[in-house]
Structure formats: C-alpha cells, structure tokens
Motif scaffolding. Structure first.
Motif, PDB file in Angstrom:
ATOM      1  N   MET A   1       0.830  -1.204   0.000  1.00 30.00           N
ATOM      2  CA  MET A   1       0.000   0.000   0.000  1.00 30.00           C
ATOM      3  C   MET A   1       0.868   1.259   0.000  1.00 30.00           C
ATOM      4  SD  MET A   1      -3.071   1.185   2.621  1.00 30.00           S
ATOM      5  CE  MET A   1      -3.972  -0.348   2.374  1.00 30.00           C
ATOM      6  N   PHE A   2       1.946   1.254   0.786  1.00 26.14           N
ATOM      7  CA  PHE A   2       2.835   2.409   0.836  1.00 26.14           C
ATOM      8  C   PHE A   2       3.544   2.596  -0.507  1.00 26.14           C
ATOM      9  CE2 PHE A   2       6.798   4.642   1.830  1.00 26.14           C
ATOM     10  CZ  PHE A   2       6.318   5.691   2.592  1.00 26.14           C
ATOM     11  N   LEU A   3       3.842   1.495  -1.183  1.00 22.63           N
ATOM     12  CA  LEU A   3       4.446   1.582  -2.505  1.00 22.63           C
ATOM     13  C   LEU A   3       3.479   2.252  -3.481  1.00 22.63           C
ATOM     14  CD1 LEU A   3       6.882   0.890  -4.257  1.00 22.63           C
ATOM     15  CD2 LEU A   3       5.854  -1.357  -4.687  1.00 22.63           C
ATOM     16  N   GLY A   4       2.199   1.902  -3.379  1.00 22.11           N
ATOM     17  CA  GLY A   4       1.195   2.558  -4.202  1.00 22.11           C
ATOM     18  C   GLY A   4       1.064   4.034  -3.885  1.00 22.11           C
ATOM     19  N   ILE A   5       1.179   4.394  -2.592  1.00 23.64           N
ATOM     20  CA  ILE A   5       1.130   5.801  -2.184  1.00 23.64           C
ATOM     21  C   ILE A   5       2.295   6.567  -2.804  1.00 23.64           C
ATOM     22  CG2 ILE A   5       1.390   7.353  -0.209  1.00 23.64           C
ATOM     23  CD1 ILE A   5      -0.157   5.275   1.454  1.00 23.64           C
ATOM     24  N   GLY A   6       3.457   5.948  -2.828  1.00 22.66           N
ATOM     25  CA  GLY A   6       4.619   6.586  -3.448  1.00 22.66           C
ATOM     26  C   GLY A   6       4.401   6.844  -4.935  1.00 22.66           C
ATOM     27  N   GLN A   7       3.757   5.901  -5.608  1.00 20.22           N
ATOM     28  CA  GLN A   7       3.476   6.071  -7.027  1.00 20.22           C
ATOM     29  C   GLN A   7       2.453   7.181  -7.259  1.00 20.22           C
ATOM     30  OE1 GLN A   7       2.340   2.117  -8.246  1.00 20.22           O
ATOM     31  NE2 GLN A   7       4.424   1.314  -8.064  1.00 20.22           N
ATOM     32  N   MET A   8       1.446   7.261  -6.396  1.00 21.86           N
ATOM     33  CA  MET A   8       0.455   8.348  -6.500  1.00 21.86           C
ATOM     34  C   MET A   8       1.121   9.706  -6.296  1.00 21.86           C
ATOM     35  SD  MET A   8      -2.735   6.830  -4.306  1.00 21.86           S
ATOM     36  CE  MET A   8      -3.165   5.086  -4.400  1.00 21.86           C
TER      37      MET A   8
ATOM     38  N   ILE B   1      -7.509  10.403  -4.376  1.00 16.36           N
ATOM     39  CA  ILE B   1      -7.424   9.185  -3.575  1.00 16.36           C
ATOM     40  C   ILE B   1      -6.190   9.148  -2.681  1.00 16.36           C
ATOM     41  CG2 ILE B   1      -6.040   7.615  -5.006  1.00 16.36           C
ATOM     42  CD1 ILE B   1      -9.553   6.935  -3.523  1.00 16.36           C
ATOM     43  N   PHE B   2      -5.263  10.103  -2.848  1.00 15.21           N
ATOM     44  CA  PHE B   2      -3.997  10.060  -2.110  1.00 15.21           C
ATOM     45  C   PHE B   2      -4.208  10.118  -0.597  1.00 15.21           C
ATOM     46  CE2 PHE B   2      -0.455  12.298  -0.056  1.00 15.21           C
ATOM     47  CZ  PHE B   2       0.590  11.449  -0.360  1.00 15.21           C
ATOM     48  N   LEU B   3      -4.919  11.144  -0.118  1.00 12.66           N
ATOM     49  CA  LEU B   3      -5.095  11.328   1.325  1.00 12.66           C
ATOM     50  C   LEU B   3      -5.889  10.174   1.966  1.00 12.66           C
ATOM     51  CD1 LEU B   3      -4.560  13.044   3.784  1.00 12.66           C
ATOM     52  CD2 LEU B   3      -6.617  14.393   3.243  1.00 12.66           C
ATOM     53  N   PRO B   4      -7.026   9.735   1.395  1.00 11.54           N
ATOM     54  CA  PRO B   4      -7.732   8.592   1.990  1.00 11.54           C
ATOM     55  C   PRO B   4      -6.871   7.327   2.074  1.00 11.54           C
ATOM     56  CG  PRO B   4      -9.148   9.718   0.428  1.00 11.54           C
ATOM     57  CD  PRO B   4      -7.790  10.317   0.277  1.00 11.54           C
ATOM     58  N   THR B   5      -6.061   7.098   1.044  1.00  9.96           N
ATOM     59  CA  THR B   5      -5.192   5.916   1.065  1.00  9.96           C
ATOM     60  C   THR B   5      -4.122   6.042   2.142  1.00  9.96           C
ATOM     61  OG1 THR B   5      -5.525   5.690  -1.325  1.00  9.96           O
ATOM     62  CG2 THR B   5      -3.743   4.412  -0.344  1.00  9.96           C
ATOM     63  N   LEU B   6      -3.568   7.242   2.293  1.00 13.18           N
ATOM     64  CA  LEU B   6      -2.562   7.480   3.327  1.00 13.18           C
ATOM     65  C   LEU B   6      -3.150   7.274   4.717  1.00 13.18           C
ATOM     66  CD1 LEU B   6       0.349   8.414   3.900  1.00 13.18           C
ATOM     67  CD2 LEU B   6      -0.514  10.768   3.955  1.00 13.18           C
ATOM     68  N   LEU B   7      -4.376   7.773   4.942  1.00 12.32           N
ATOM     69  CA  LEU B   7      -5.034   7.594   6.232  1.00 12.32           C
ATOM     70  C   LEU B   7      -5.348   6.119   6.498  1.00 12.32           C
ATOM     71  CD1 LEU B   7      -7.509  10.641   6.190  1.00 12.32           C
ATOM     72  CD2 LEU B   7      -5.384  10.396   7.514  1.00 12.32           C
ATOM     73  N   ALA B   8      -5.773   5.415   5.474  1.00  8.91           N
ATOM     74  CA  ALA B   8      -6.056   3.984   5.627  1.00  8.91           C
ATOM     75  C   ALA B   8      -4.784   3.215   5.976  1.00  8.91           C
ATOM     76  CB  ALA B   8      -6.675   3.432   4.350  1.00  8.91           C
ATOM     77  N   SER B   9      -3.677   3.617   5.346  1.00 11.60           N
ATOM     78  CA  SER B   9      -2.401   2.973   5.621  1.00 11.60           C
ATOM     79  C   SER B   9      -1.968   3.224   7.066  1.00 11.60           C
ATOM     80  CB  SER B   9      -1.341   3.503   4.655  1.00 11.60           C
ATOM     81  OG  SER B   9      -0.074   2.947   4.924  1.00 11.60           O
TER      82      SER B   9
ATOM     83  N   PHE C   1      -3.995   3.968   9.637  1.00  5.98           N
ATOM     84  CA  PHE C   1      -4.964   3.343  10.538  1.00  5.98           C
ATOM     85  C   PHE C   1      -4.716   1.846  10.686  1.00  5.98           C
ATOM     86  CE2 PHE C   1      -9.097   1.293  11.332  1.00  5.98           C
ATOM     87  CZ  PHE C   1      -9.441   1.913  12.525  1.00  5.98           C
ATOM     88  N   THR C   2      -4.319   1.184   9.623  1.00  6.91           N
ATOM     89  CA  THR C   2      -4.105  -0.268   9.651  1.00  6.91           C
ATOM     90  C   THR C   2      -2.720  -0.664  10.158  1.00  6.91           C
ATOM     91  OG1 THR C   2      -3.373  -0.248   7.338  1.00  6.91           O
ATOM     92  CG2 THR C   2      -5.722  -0.649   7.750  1.00  6.91           C
ATOM     93  N   GLY C   3      -1.854   0.321  10.411  1.00  4.45           N
ATOM     94  CA  GLY C   3      -0.495   0.023  10.853  1.00  4.45           C
ATOM     95  C   GLY C   3       0.459  -0.238   9.714  1.00  4.45           C
ATOM     96  N   ASP C   4      -0.062  -0.178   8.483  1.00  2.00           N
ATOM     97  CA  ASP C   4       0.756  -0.435   7.306  1.00  2.00           C
ATOM     98  C   ASP C   4       1.823   0.642   7.138  1.00  2.00           C
ATOM     99  OD1 ASP C   4       0.716  -2.241   4.764  1.00  2.00           O
ATOM    100  OD2 ASP C   4       0.946  -0.207   3.992  1.00  2.00           O
ATOM    101  N   LEU C   5       1.462   1.875   7.423  1.00  7.51           N
ATOM    102  CA  LEU C   5       2.394   2.995   7.287  1.00  7.51           C
ATOM    103  C   LEU C   5       3.561   2.851   8.264  1.00  7.51           C
ATOM    104  CD1 LEU C   5       3.024   5.710   5.949  1.00  7.51           C
ATOM    105  CD2 LEU C   5       1.646   6.815   7.725  1.00  7.51           C
ATOM    106  N   HIS C   6       3.260   2.415   9.490  1.00 12.64           N
ATOM    107  CA  HIS C   6       4.318   2.234  10.499  1.00 12.64           C
ATOM    108  C   HIS C   6       5.305   1.164  10.050  1.00 12.64           C
ATOM    109  CE1 HIS C   6       6.238   2.051  14.434  1.00 12.64           C
ATOM    110  NE2 HIS C   6       6.061   0.735  14.420  1.00 12.64           N
ATOM    111  N   LYS C   7       4.807   0.069   9.482  1.00 10.92           N
ATOM    112  CA  LYS C   7       5.695  -0.990   8.998  1.00 10.92           C
ATOM    113  C   LYS C   7       6.618  -0.461   7.903  1.00 10.92           C
ATOM    114  CE  LYS C   7       2.439  -4.796   9.841  1.00 10.92           C
ATOM    115  NZ  LYS C   7       1.625  -5.861   9.182  1.00 10.92           N
ATOM    116  N   ALA C   8       6.059   0.374   7.019  1.00 10.41           N
ATOM    117  CA  ALA C   8       6.865   0.913   5.924  1.00 10.41           C
ATOM    118  C   ALA C   8       7.942   1.861   6.439  1.00 10.41           C
ATOM    119  CB  ALA C   8       5.960   1.629   4.923  1.00 10.41           C
ATOM    120  N   ILE C   9       7.571   2.743   7.374  1.00 12.95           N
ATOM    121  CA  ILE C   9       8.517   3.733   7.885  1.00 12.95           C
ATOM    122  C   ILE C   9       9.649   3.077   8.673  1.00 12.95           C
ATOM    123  CG2 ILE C   9       8.771   5.681   9.485  1.00 12.95           C
ATOM    124  CD1 ILE C   9       5.982   6.565   8.696  1.00 12.95           C
TER     125      ILE C   9
END
Length: 353
Positions: A58-65, A212-220, A222-230
């Motif tokens: 998901m974070f990879l997709g955010i980077g592409q967006m 769709i950028f901001l909703p996807t970032l917030l979803a990432s 909220f699910t802890g996906d963003l923390h794993k990426a960082i």
C-alpha cells in the motif's frame, strides 16, 4: 524531470490530432510503450516486495500516487500540459475512476507479492474477457466475432496454464481476480472519460491520484501499514532506495501509457496488449524468477495464450489500417467532386462563385 517533461510535451502534441488523423504507427507505438512500461514495473515491484521483502504494498502505491501528482503539477505550472483547475465538478466528471484506480493499485501490488510471476500473468488474462463484456455494456461497443474467438482462445490458455498450479494461494488468487475486475472497469471508464471536457489524459491521471492520495494514506496509517513501511530496515540501503524510486516513477509512466494506449486504441486492445506482454514476463520468470514450478500443462497454456494474443493483434492492427486507407481515398474523391471555385476581393474577403 526534463526528460519526462519533454516526453509529455511531444506526446501531448501528437495526441491533440483529430481521431481520424491518428495513424497506425501512433496506435502501434502507444501499445508498445504500454507493454514495455507494464513489463518493467512488474519486475521492479517484484524485486521490492519479494527480494527485499518490503512489508507494505500500500505504501508503494502511495509513493506512485505522490510521484504522479508531483510530475503532473510541475508540468502544469510549466505549461507543458494543460487540464482543468480543481473545482467541485471534478468529482462528478471523474467518478468512479479514483475508486477503481486505488483498487487496481492495491490488489495488483498485493497479488504480485503473493504469487509467482508466471501465475500472476496467467490469472491476469481474465481481464480481457471482463473488458470485452464491460465494453459492450458500458460503451455499447460491439466486438467482431473474429476478435471474440481470439479472446476466448487467450482465456482458454489461461485456464489450461492455471490448472497445473502446484503453488495454489487462495489469497493471492483472490487479489488477482479482484485486480482483473478493477483493471477492466478502469480501462473502460478511462476510455469513456477521455472525452470529458476539461479533463483529458492528464486531468484523469492527476485527479485520480490527487483525490485518492489522502484517503489511502489515512487507511495505511490506521491499519499500521504505514508504520511498517517507515520502520523498514533497508531505507539506508542504496539499491533498495533506487528500486523504490524507480517503482514510483514507473507507476506514473505506466498509468500514462495506459491512458495513452486507450486514447489511440480501444480498451479491449489495451488489455490484450497487456496480456501479450504478460506472457513474455511468464517466459522470463521460468528462468530468472526462481519461484516458478515448471509443468508441461502450464507451458502449453502459456503458448495457447500467446497464440490467441498474436492473432488478436494481427486482426486488430491489420484490419484497422485498411479502412483508413480506403476512407482516405473515398474522402479525396468526394473532395474532388465538391470543389468550389473561390476568389479573393481586395479586402481579403473570400467570395464563393
């Protein structure tokens, strides 16, 4: 940035030609551009998610967006490309493309991580059948029987190849089939929205990513996906960072190539081009991927797929070139018959005699 901007400027100029002037060469080159872009991003994403074990597709997709937004906004400021400024009408004009966009990104990246490259490409063939059905229902476009038969050959080959999958992954299969639905719907609606006033190719790309950028970032987050990426351990690893940045740039290039190919060709043709490219990925994966379990049934299915795809390509590009030549001769003949003598007076006004 200069190279990408130059490409945008050149392709924008050619794409502004009336549809009747779109040559077979432009149609072919846009298809090749899409095939090459799609091939490269699959290889890069597979390297990031599998070889480097990056934990967040998901974070990879955010980077592409984010990359898409930055490049197109910079090009708009530089007046290299033009599209409508943001207002409330944008949501109505572009819906439902942003939802299809994020669904396509997330399910595609998830499927890439779960499945081997060959099986990923096999299951992607069902996008063709879905696109053909959606084109007929949404765009009211009738597909000739000869093209329907070649599409069925491609799907049959995919079924044969998938029947021998010894590494069955239910979650991976689910992601890819959902990705097929999102891809087909996205292709058909992209073709439909290309004629929307104020959007065009670049507006579709920019506002898809922007909305769709901001909703996807917030979803990432909220699910802890963003923390794993960082907290991923290889952010200081130069080869990994290079691959990640390349994936972000290729994400923009891929989306642009899809819209460009859809502009010059039908949504179905764009999908079939992707399928032919995917077979090449499957062949390469047999030798370089390291995760392919060879079987003759799978190999036979892949060859059936490529045969159907080549037949479709021949029928599409060969038949489309003939009518354009015939129409050109017919138009010239009609023009010769309808010539009207014209003269100018001293005030430069045109007078018809």
């Amino acid at each position: 940035m200069l190279t990408i901007t130059t490409i945008l400027e050149v392709m924008s100029t050619s794409a502004n030609l009336p549809e009747a002037e779109h040559s077979g060469l432009l149609k072919f080159l846009s298809a090749v551009f899409y095939a090459v872009s799609s091939f490269l991003i699959i290889v890069v994403n597979k390297t990031i998610l599998t070889n480097y074990r990056f934990p967040s597709y998901m974070f990879l997709g955010i980077g592409q967006m984010a990359t898409t937004i930055i490049i197109l906004y910079a090009a708009k400021i530089n007046q290299t490309v033009h599209f409508q400024d943001f207002d409330r009408s944008i949501f109505i004009k572009i819906f439902p493309l942003p939802l299809l966009y994020v669904g396509n990104h997330i399910t595609g990246l998830a499927g890439t991580k779960k499945l081997s490259l060959p099986m990923f490409t096999v299951l992607r063939k069902f996008t063709i059948l879905m696109t053909m059905i959606m084109e007929e229902r949404i765009l009211k476009k009738k597909t000739p029987n000869r093209l329907i038969y070649s599409v069925l050959v491609i799907v049959f080959g995919a079924l044969v190849a998938a029947s021998s999958d010894l590494a069955f992954d239910a979650e991976g299969y689910t992601f890819i089939l959902l990705n097929d639905v999102f891809t087909a719907a996205s292709g058909v609606y992209t073709k439909k929205k290309l004629g929307t006033e104020g959007l065009g190719k670049y507006g579709i790309l920019f506002y898809n990513a922007f909305i769709i950028f901001l909703p996807t970032l917030l979803a990432s987050a909220f699910t802890g996906d963003l923390h794993k990426a960082i907290t991923y351990e290889h952010w200081l690893n130069t080869p990994f960072v290079s691959c990640f940045l390349m994936s972000c740039i290729m994400g923009f290039v891929l989306m642009y190539s899809i819209v460009l190919c859809s502009h010059y060709n039908s949504a179905l043709t764009t999908t079939v081009v992707g399928a032919i490219k995917n077979v090449a990925v499957a062949y390469i994966g047999m030798f370089l991927g390291g995760d392919y379990l060879f079987s003759w049934t799978n190999f036979l299915g892949l060859n059936i797929c490529i045969s159907g795809g080549l037949v479709y390509s021949y029928l599409t590009f060969h038949s489309s070139s003939k009518p354009s030549q015939c129409n050109g001769s017919r138009i010239q003949k009609n023009q010769d018959q309808l010539k009207i003598p014209i003269m100018e007076d001293s005030t430069d006004r045109l007078l018809v005699k």
